[in-house]
Design a protein around this motif. Structure first.
Motif: not given
Ligand code: SF4
Ligand code: SF4
Length: 430
Positions: A29-30, A40-41, A70-72, A378-379
């Protein structure tokens, strides 16, 4: 006015019970990797959702923020041994957040109205907006404004968004692709979905997709003025609008029975398009049609792997290529090997695997706009991995990832080019 709903309570309870709290999803999970915090998990978020469904927790602003943090990306669903349907949970949780209005404020309301209710609901308006942005970009006004720093002073939030605006194409898909195109030797008949951002910013990828289908003996039906498939709405807590757009999308194909497949070339859209039956299961008029729709919906790489693909005859300009998985193609649709196999088949290309290829790049729909800092983290991680490869070309199959990677590569001066795998394949057929 719509009656108050509790989307998490209305879920089949077994979906909420699937999680056995094993924690196998945590390292993938990012957001958990960034913060190390349980909340956040995936496991933490599912516990919060279950507590809401059980009336042990009310939907608060903090709950809403967590659901939008959450990024989904659905990496958790690939890692999960219990088969937790996180996509269903996540969409229901966001719908509940919107129902309660805990994140509501005038600016957010305006942007949701403009995007979800206006632009991505009426294709003509979206294209008109695209045309205006095209003129703005072609006139050089964008560069002048950026140089003057006027926007930073007048509207800093818009100035931050401006670099993320995609370069709009001169021609949209309806100009480049005829409603009906036939291969010389026909074997299959397929419908083709042109998408929204794909249509505005990557209509060339749509043309390439039709060329690849024609080269593979398909007759291709591309309805005019297609609407948005509703994935943006489904992922952002607007299920009623998602249903409206799903019905419209199905209606665009009059004779579903006559089609061997309906083709999507955008990972995020395809993942949503394959679940129309879940969305419309309560609709007496559309439930059966949606079931048929889901069965026919194929990602282009998936379709090509299933048929007897015509080997690409020509050598493309020799290049080293790597592949970044779009989350919803890889984790949502479980299509990850097919694009790699396809790239390896193209004469002239040397394939190199990207470390952490199936980790989110931070684009995640509109996440790079709503959560710019986490998206950037993340990028940055994605760019670190990309810098380790010698590949000069990065192939990816989703417009959001394409734009995000392009931005990262440009900012980091990595000197790599981003392309759709199907565009490389199209070159080998020409
Ligand atoms: S969807 Fe992605 S960010 Fe959200 S919980 Fe799952 S792995 Fe984490
Ligand atoms: S891997 Fe699946 S079952 Fe295990 S904690 Fe994560 S979501 Fe729950």
């Amino acid at each position: 006015m719509q009656s108050a709903q509790n989307f998490l309570k209305e879920l089949d309870y077994s979906v909420l019970q699937q999680c056995m709290h094993c924690g196998m999803c945590l390292p993938t999970c990012p957001t958990y990797t960034t913060t190390g915090k349980e909340k956040n998990s995936p496991r933490g978020r599912i516990s919060l959702m279950r507590a809401v469904a059980d009336d042990e927790l009310t939907v608060t602003e903090a709950f809403g923020e967590e659901m939008y943090y959450c990024l989904g990306c659905l990496a958790c669903t690939t890692a999960c041994p219990a088969g937790v349907d996180y996509a269903h949970l996540f969409e229901s949780a966001r719908a509940q957040v919107e129902e309660k209005g805990v994140l509501d404020h005038p600016e957010r309301r305006f942007w949701r109205w403009l995007t979800l209710k206006v632009l991505f609901r009426y294709p003509r308006l979206l294209r008109a907006a695209g045309r205006l942005i095209y003129l703005y970009q072609q006139s050089g006004l964008d560069r002048a404004l950026r140089k003057s720093k006027l926007l930073n002073w007048l509207a800093p939030e818009l100035a931050a968004l401006e670099p993320m605006t995609p370069k709009i194409c001169h021609h949209f898909s309806d100009t480049l692709i005829k409603e009906q195109e036939k291969a010389i030797e026909g074997k299959y008949k397929v419908g083709f979905l042109t998408g929204c951002v794909q249509d505005l910013a990557f209509s060339n990828v749509n043309r390439d997709t039709v060329d690849v289908l024609l080269a593979n003996r398909c007759e291709v039906v591309t309805p005019r003025n297609q609407t948005c498939c509703g994935s943006l709405h489904g992922h952002n807590g607007a299920p009623e609008l998602a249903k409206e757009l799903a019905r419209k999308t199905i209606d665009q194909f009059e004779d579903l029975d006559s089609l061997d497949a309906i083709i999507s070339n955008a990972g995020g859209c395809g993942s949503h398009l394959k679940h129309y039956h879940r969305l419309l299961s309560d609709d007496p008029e559309y439930a059966e049609k949606a079931k048929l729709w889901d069965a026919k919906l194929k990602d282009i790489h998936e379709f090509l792997a299933e048929i007897e693909m015509v080997p690409p005859p020509k050598k493309v300009h020799s290049q080293s290529v790597t592949y970044h998985d779009s989350c919803h193609l890889c984790h949502g649709q479980k299509v990850s090997q097919q694009p790699r196999n396809l790239l390896k088949l193209i004469p002239g290309l040397v394939y190199e695997e990207l470390p952490e290829a199936n980790r989110c790049c931070g684009s995640a729909g509109i996440y790079n706009i709503t959560q710019p800092e986490e998206s950037q983290r993340q990028l940055d991680r994605k760019m670190e991995q990309l810098a380790k490869t010698d590949a000069t070309v990065v192939a990816t199959a989703n417009p959001g990832c394409h734009l995000q990677l392009q931005n990262g590569i440009k900012t980091g001066k990595l000197g790599k080019q981003v392309v759709h795998p199907i565009s490389l394949l199209a070159q080998a057929y020409r």
